[in-house]
Design a protein around this motif. Structure first.
Motif, PDB file in Angstrom:
ATOM      1  N   MET A  99       0.717  -1.178  -0.191  1.00  0.00           N
ATOM      2  CA  MET A  99       0.083  -0.093  -0.006  1.00  0.00           C
ATOM      3  C   MET A  99       0.824   1.230  -0.173  1.00  0.00           C
ATOM      4  O   MET A  99       1.682   1.597   0.671  1.00  0.00           O
ATOM      5  N   GLY A 100       0.419   2.053  -0.938  1.00  0.00           N
ATOM      6  CA  GLY A 100       1.230   3.614  -1.041  1.00  0.00           C
ATOM      7  C   GLY A 100       2.705   3.477  -1.505  1.00  0.00           C
ATOM      8  O   GLY A 100       3.330   4.533  -1.175  1.00  0.00           O
ATOM      9  N   LEU A 101       3.006   2.403  -1.880  1.00  0.00           N
ATOM     10  CA  LEU A 101       4.624   2.439  -2.403  1.00  0.00           C
ATOM     11  C   LEU A 101       4.736   2.047  -3.601  1.00  0.00           C
ATOM     12  O   LEU A 101       4.072   1.659  -4.521  1.00  0.00           O
ATOM     13  N   ALA A 102       5.766   2.757  -4.365  1.00  0.00           N
ATOM     14  CA  ALA A 102       6.098   2.839  -5.569  1.00  0.00           C
ATOM     15  C   ALA A 102       6.726   1.574  -6.134  1.00  0.00           C
ATOM     16  O   ALA A 102       7.055   0.651  -5.446  1.00  0.00           O
ATOM     17  N   PRO A 103       6.169   1.321  -7.374  1.00  0.00           N
ATOM     18  CA  PRO A 103       6.461  -0.190  -7.880  1.00  0.00           C
ATOM     19  C   PRO A 103       7.793  -0.851  -7.756  1.00  0.00           C
ATOM     20  O   PRO A 103       7.614  -2.038  -7.606  1.00  0.00           O
ATOM     21  N   LEU A 104       8.817  -0.152  -7.744  1.00  0.00           N
ATOM     22  CA  LEU A 104      10.079  -0.776  -7.503  1.00  0.00           C
ATOM     23  C   LEU A 104      10.307  -1.247  -6.041  1.00  0.00           C
ATOM     24  O   LEU A 104      10.873  -2.222  -6.109  1.00  0.00           O
ATOM     25  N   VAL A 105       9.734  -0.390  -5.216  1.00  0.00           N
ATOM     26  CA  VAL A 105       9.537  -0.776  -3.757  1.00  0.00           C
ATOM     27  C   VAL A 105       8.738  -2.023  -3.566  1.00  0.00           C
ATOM     28  O   VAL A 105       9.119  -2.916  -2.527  1.00  0.00           O
ATOM     29  N   VAL A 106       7.544  -2.136  -4.268  1.00  0.00           N
ATOM     30  CA  VAL A 106       6.749  -3.070  -4.188  1.00  0.00           C
ATOM     31  C   VAL A 106       7.539  -4.469  -4.626  1.00  0.00           C
ATOM     32  O   VAL A 106       7.048  -5.383  -3.865  1.00  0.00           O
ATOM     33  N   ALA A 107       8.213  -4.393  -5.779  1.00  0.00           N
ATOM     34  CA  ALA A 107       8.805  -5.402  -6.244  1.00  0.00           C
ATOM     35  C   ALA A 107       9.710  -5.946  -5.258  1.00  0.00           C
ATOM     36  O   ALA A 107      10.052  -7.263  -5.223  1.00  0.00           O
ATOM     37  N   GLU A 108      10.404  -5.134  -4.667  1.00  0.00           N
ATOM     38  CA  GLU A 108      11.419  -5.431  -3.426  1.00  0.00           C
ATOM     39  C   GLU A 108      10.758  -6.134  -2.435  1.00  0.00           C
ATOM     40  O   GLU A 108      11.029  -7.128  -1.853  1.00  0.00           O
ATOM     41  N   ILE A 109       9.541  -5.636  -1.983  1.00  0.00           N
ATOM     42  CA  ILE A 109       8.699  -5.993  -0.817  1.00  0.00           C
ATOM     43  C   ILE A 109       8.125  -7.623  -1.274  1.00  0.00           C
ATOM     44  O   ILE A 109       8.489  -8.599  -0.511  1.00  0.00           O
ATOM     45  N   PHE A 110       7.606  -7.709  -2.164  1.00  0.00           N
ATOM     46  CA  PHE A 110       7.268  -8.875  -2.598  1.00  0.00           C
ATOM     47  C   PHE A 110       8.515 -10.060  -2.960  1.00  0.00           C
ATOM     48  O   PHE A 110       8.241 -11.183  -2.772  1.00  0.00           O
ATOM     49  N   ALA A 111       9.578  -9.506  -3.439  1.00  0.00           N
ATOM     50  CA  ALA A 111      10.896 -10.360  -3.334  1.00  0.00           C
ATOM     51  C   ALA A 111      11.019 -11.048  -2.154  1.00  0.00           C
ATOM     52  O   ALA A 111      11.490 -12.266  -1.860  1.00  0.00           O
ATOM     53  N   LEU A 112      10.915 -10.167  -1.165  1.00  0.00           N
ATOM     54  CA  LEU A 112      11.217 -10.628   0.296  1.00  0.00           C
ATOM     55  C   LEU A 112      10.262 -11.539   0.683  1.00  0.00           C
ATOM     56  O   LEU A 112      10.575 -12.638   1.427  1.00  0.00           O
ATOM     57  N   VAL A 113       8.915 -11.310   0.375  1.00  0.00           N
ATOM     58  CA  VAL A 113       8.072 -12.425   0.700  1.00  0.00           C
ATOM     59  C   VAL A 113       8.120 -13.667   0.225  1.00  0.00           C
ATOM     60  O   VAL A 113       8.071 -14.609   0.750  1.00  0.00           O
TER      61      VAL A 113
END
Ligand code: ATP
Length: 234
Positions: A162-176
């Motif tokens: 939520m509220g994160l830029a696409p590159l940051v979202v990709a980083e979070i999803f990679a972590l998950v």
């Protein structure tokens, strides 16, 4: 690992969650998607012990946890990364992480802190900085790190993108995805249905407090009803 059976809960009025049944195994990411107000946050908060179930059962490795106080559920091995991250802004990054280890009985807090810093070098660099000064993505990493400090086997994630830029979202999803490979059971709640279903192995569609569709994530992502309701515009 986590079994939720016919779970109902709410806020004193008519139930917001009306008989939800759902399962997650170790090493599995399960996505729960649905529109605003479908009851996704209510589901996670009930499982994590922040809300009391009105009916139904919640089992963690076969042991009932429904209705236990939140800190006992954390100790039993289930941690929540709440919606909006909820880091404690004036406390340092490290203090926020240590909050996550509060109540641990195995005294492995220090070891876990090192493991978290190894996985999140940016948190280590900024460990003395107030959490409130971090970017949204860093705060999300911190919220996940804090949940991991309790050493959970089951992780509930409420709208981590939520509220994160696409590159940051990709980083979070990679972590998950990495956490999944460490055998955690992960329940991922997302409004970003496309991304969540791409990451998950199975998914559930929640509407007005009920599961209206469930199945392999790839099948859900391809189902005309899901595409029309959730994926059309994203
Ligand atoms: P969102 O993505 O907007 O968070 P959601 O699917 O997570 O949506 P919930 O937050 O679980 O939905 O809300 C489900 C319903 O419960 C909504 O109708 C909401 O108005 C109601 N609700 C949520 N929190 C409360 C509260 N503290 N008191 C009363 N009703 C609430």
């Amino acid at each position: 690992m986590l079994e939720i059976d016919a779970l109902s809960s709410g806020y004193g009025g008519p139930p917001v969650l009306a008989g939800v049944t759902l399962r997650i195994a170790a090493g599995e990411i399960v996505a729960v998607v649905g529109t605003n107000g479908a009851g996704k946050t209510t589901l996670l908060n009930t499982v994590a012990g922040l809300l009391r179930p009105v009916a139904g059962r919640i089992l963690l490795d076969g042991a009932p946890i429904g209705g236990l106080p939140a800190e006992r559920i954390v100790r039993a091995g289930l941690s929540l990364v709440p919606e909006g991250r909820q880091v404690i802004a004036p406390l340092s990054v490290e203090e926020n992480l240590l909050v996550g280890a509060y109540g641990r009985r195995d005294r492995k807090g220090a070891e876990t802190l090192e493991a978290i810093y190894a996985r999140f070098p940016r948190l280590k660099e900024r460990r003395r900085q107030p959490a409130g000064l971090m970017s949204g993505g860093e705060q999300q990493m911190l919220a996940i790190g804090r949940a991991l400090m309790a050493g959970p086997r089951v992780l509930l994630l409420d709208e981590p993108s939520m509220g994160l830029a696409p590159l940051v979202v990709a980083e979070i999803f990679a972590l998950v995805a990495e956490l999944k490979s460490r055998n955690l059971a992960i329940l991922l709640v997302e409004q970003n249905a496309r991304k969540a279903l791409a990451l998950a192995s199975r998914g559930y569609v929640l509407e007005a407090g009920r599961v209206v569709l469930e199945g392999p994530a790839a099948e859900l992502a391809a189902s005309p009803a899901v595409v029309a309701a959730y994926l059309g515009a994203s």
